[in-house]
Design an enzyme around this catalytic site. Structure first.
Site, PDB file in Angstrom:
ATOM      1  N   LYS A 108       0.845  -1.185   0.000  1.00 49.29           N
ATOM      2  CA  LYS A 108       0.000   0.000   0.000  1.00 49.29           C
ATOM      3  C   LYS A 108       0.889   1.247   0.000  1.00 49.29           C
ATOM      4  O   LYS A 108       1.809   1.370   0.822  1.00 49.29           O
ATOM      5  CB  LYS A 108      -0.903   0.014   1.232  1.00 49.29           C
ATOM      6  CG  LYS A 108      -1.937  -1.108   1.259  1.00 49.29           C
ATOM      7  CD  LYS A 108      -3.069  -0.847   0.283  1.00 49.29           C
ATOM      8  CE  LYS A 108      -4.220  -1.814   0.471  1.00 49.29           C
ATOM      9  NZ  LYS A 108      -5.345  -1.543  -0.438  1.00 49.29           N
TER      10      LYS A 108
ATOM     11  N   ASP B  71      -0.293  -0.660  -4.518  1.00 47.66           N
ATOM     12  CA  ASP B  71      -1.692  -0.260  -4.556  1.00 47.66           C
ATOM     13  C   ASP B  71      -1.763   1.187  -4.089  1.00 47.66           C
ATOM     14  O   ASP B  71      -1.527   1.487  -2.921  1.00 47.66           O
ATOM     15  CB  ASP B  71      -2.542  -1.147  -3.663  1.00 47.66           C
ATOM     16  CG  ASP B  71      -4.026  -0.808  -3.749  1.00 47.66           C
ATOM     17  OD1 ASP B  71      -4.380   0.115  -4.515  1.00 47.66           O
ATOM     18  OD2 ASP B  71      -4.833  -1.459  -3.066  1.00 47.66           O
TER      19      ASP B  71
ATOM     20  N   GLU C 239      -1.895  -0.666  -8.707  1.00 49.02           N
ATOM     21  CA  GLU C 239      -3.355  -0.714  -8.647  1.00 49.02           C
ATOM     22  C   GLU C 239      -3.920   0.684  -8.435  1.00 49.02           C
ATOM     23  O   GLU C 239      -3.481   1.406  -7.533  1.00 49.02           O
ATOM     24  CB  GLU C 239      -3.775  -1.658  -7.511  1.00 49.02           C
ATOM     25  CG  GLU C 239      -5.254  -1.958  -7.450  1.00 49.02           C
ATOM     26  CD  GLU C 239      -5.553  -3.057  -6.442  1.00 49.02           C
ATOM     27  OE1 GLU C 239      -6.321  -2.781  -5.499  1.00 49.02           O
ATOM     28  OE2 GLU C 239      -5.031  -4.175  -6.600  1.00 49.02           O
TER      29      GLU C 239
ATOM     30  N   ASP D 105      -9.398  -1.971  -9.760  1.00 47.31           N
ATOM     31  CA  ASP D 105     -10.089  -2.459  -8.563  1.00 47.31           C
ATOM     32  C   ASP D 105     -11.233  -1.518  -8.227  1.00 47.31           C
ATOM     33  O   ASP D 105     -12.390  -1.810  -8.507  1.00 47.31           O
ATOM     34  CB  ASP D 105      -9.095  -2.559  -7.409  1.00 47.31           C
ATOM     35  CG  ASP D 105      -9.730  -3.007  -6.103  1.00 47.31           C
ATOM     36  OD1 ASP D 105     -10.894  -3.427  -6.114  1.00 47.31           O
ATOM     37  OD2 ASP D 105      -9.061  -2.939  -5.047  1.00 47.31           O
TER      38      ASP D 105
ATOM     39  N   LYS E 298     -13.132  -9.216  -6.595  1.00 48.88           N
ATOM     40  CA  LYS E 298     -13.212  -9.582  -5.185  1.00 48.88           C
ATOM     41  C   LYS E 298     -14.532 -10.293  -4.919  1.00 48.88           C
ATOM     42  O   LYS E 298     -15.613  -9.703  -5.094  1.00 48.88           O
ATOM     43  CB  LYS E 298     -13.079  -8.339  -4.300  1.00 48.88           C
ATOM     44  CG  LYS E 298     -11.696  -7.709  -4.395  1.00 48.88           C
ATOM     45  CD  LYS E 298     -11.547  -6.491  -3.517  1.00 48.88           C
ATOM     46  CE  LYS E 298     -10.118  -5.952  -3.591  1.00 48.88           C
ATOM     47  NZ  LYS E 298      -9.952  -4.703  -2.812  1.00 48.88           N
TER      48      LYS E 298
ATOM     49  N   GLN F 272     -10.999  -8.310   0.460  1.00 53.63           N
ATOM     50  CA  GLN F 272     -11.447  -7.133   1.190  1.00 53.63           C
ATOM     51  C   GLN F 272     -11.153  -7.366   2.668  1.00 53.63           C
ATOM     52  O   GLN F 272     -12.009  -7.227   3.521  1.00 53.63           O
ATOM     53  CB  GLN F 272     -12.939  -6.909   0.961  1.00 53.63           C
ATOM     54  CG  GLN F 272     -13.358  -5.459   1.091  1.00 53.63           C
ATOM     55  CD  GLN F 272     -12.772  -4.586   0.015  1.00 53.63           C
ATOM     56  OE1 GLN F 272     -13.131  -4.677  -1.141  1.00 53.63           O
ATOM     57  NE2 GLN F 272     -11.860  -3.721   0.395  1.00 53.63           N
TER      58      GLN F 272
END
Length: 368
Positions: free
Chosen positions: A170, A198, A224, A249, A273, A301
């Site tokens: 992240k 991401d 992402e 996403d 997802k 998630q």
């Protein structure tokens, strides 16, 4: 064995929910300001008149979908009177009910998976009999949340020791620190561990080309959602530059969203997802993306064990080409399953998960 559009003589008797809370080893932070400190999810149960019970997990995410534990419980209670009495084999009728409300992504995704679980039991089979695909061993990734660099490196070392060989890092709050963390991860693991980022929509059209070029030069696989999902033209323009493959996403919540993204050619990889798409829409989206030459992955998630089982089954489908986010269970201090989910040198043996199921004592311990 096909049951779509035809009855099997077993009907839905009840739909109910059980909120529960599981502790994490540490907080998961992402995007500009979001953070998850406990897994406060909802167990969804579909009971049939023959006693079969289909189970699934809904992980409400207020900052992403606008759902809460209360809203998941409420929308399923709203749908319940229409569902009760329907034949579990009549997929078309059940889909009409499930799609009779807008939004409510994790509630609708969980309902789809619980219906599938109940449907297979009604004909003497399991989800594994219907959904286990040809790729029975799946490459896994772990979601490495934003934290002080030393903490991120320590968590990465822990999950690599547990068998993970791909990290989704992240990023997006501080670009220079992001690159330092990526460099530290590369220095620690070399080429043994794959890395991708991401950004959770945190970049701008002005900064994104430079940031993506730096990520490419650091050896990342892809990034992402670098730009806000609402900036369709800017995302299409960034993708056209071909700097680094882009994963869709946040821009691909629904099948309709995906069709738009394919039309404007904004992504290289689709992240489906099950937590929001269920099995039905999830597979349809993977197939639609593959038909347009896009690669596929299955994301998490922040699912706990039950959600991981369902995501893992979708990940065995031939349209899935990339590592999948199936190792969030390593972020949990405990789980509701009777057996642990383990990883071997970057892989999850999905076929070996057939005996994994909910432990009723743990459900009672962690229910809210």
């Amino acid at each position: 064995m096909a049951v779509s559009g035809q009855g099997v003589g077993v009907r839905i008797a009840r739909v109910d929910t059980v909120p529960y809370r599981l502790p994490l080893t540490s907080a998961l932070a992402w995007g500009a300001h979001s953070a998850l400190r406990v897994a406060e999810h909802v167990l969804v149960r579909v009971t049939l008149d023959d006693g079969s019970v289909g189970l699934s997990e809904a992980p409400p995410r207020p900052t992403i979908y606008g759902e809460t534990v209360g809203s998941v419980t409420a929308i399923l209670a709203h749908l319940s009177p229409t569902l009760i009495g329907l034949d579990i084999g009549d997929e078309a009728a059940l889909e009409r009910v499930r799609n009779s409300v807008a939004g409510n992504q994790t509630a609708r995704g969980a309902l789809d998976m619980a219906l599938w679980d109940a449907r297979m039991q009604a004909v003497g089979q399991t989800l594994f009999d219907r959904w286990l695909g040809p790729q029975q061993r799946v490459r896994v990734s772990f979601i490495l949340g934003i934290a002080p660099p030393a903490e991120m490196l320590a968590e990465a070392m822990r999950v690599v020791e547990a068998g993970v060989r791909c990290l989704k890092v992240k990023v997006g709050r501080e670009f220079r620190q992001d690159l330092e963390v990526i460099a530290a991860l590369r220095g620690e693991f070399g080429e043994e561990v794959l890395l991708y980022a991401d950004s959770n929509e945190t970049l701008t059209p002005q900064t994104a080309p430079t940031v993506l070029a730096a990520m490419r030069d650091a050896g990342l696989l892809y990034v992402e959602e670098p730009l806000p999902a609402r900036d369709l033209q800017a995302r299409a323009a960034l993708h056209a530059k071909g700097i680094l493959p882009i994963v869709g996403d946040d821009s691909c919540f629904t099948p309709a969203d995906l069709e738009r993204e394919l039309e404007f050619d904004t992504i290289d990889v689709l992240n489906v997802k099950t937590a929001r798409n269920g099995l039905t829409d999830g597979l349809a989206m993977l197939r639609a993306a593959a038909s347009r030459g896009k690669r596929g992955m299955v994301g998490s998630q922040a699912s706990t064990g039950l959600g991981t089982l369902h995501a893992a089954l979708l990940a065995t489908q031939p349209e899935v080409t990339e590592p999948c986010e199936l190792s969030f269970v390593l972020k949990l201090r405990d789980d509701l399953l009777n057996l642990p989910i383990t990883f071997d040198d970057g892989w999850l043996d999905v076929a070996a998960l057939r005996e994994h199921r909910l432990d009723p004592a743990k459900v009672e311990r962690y229910r809210i």
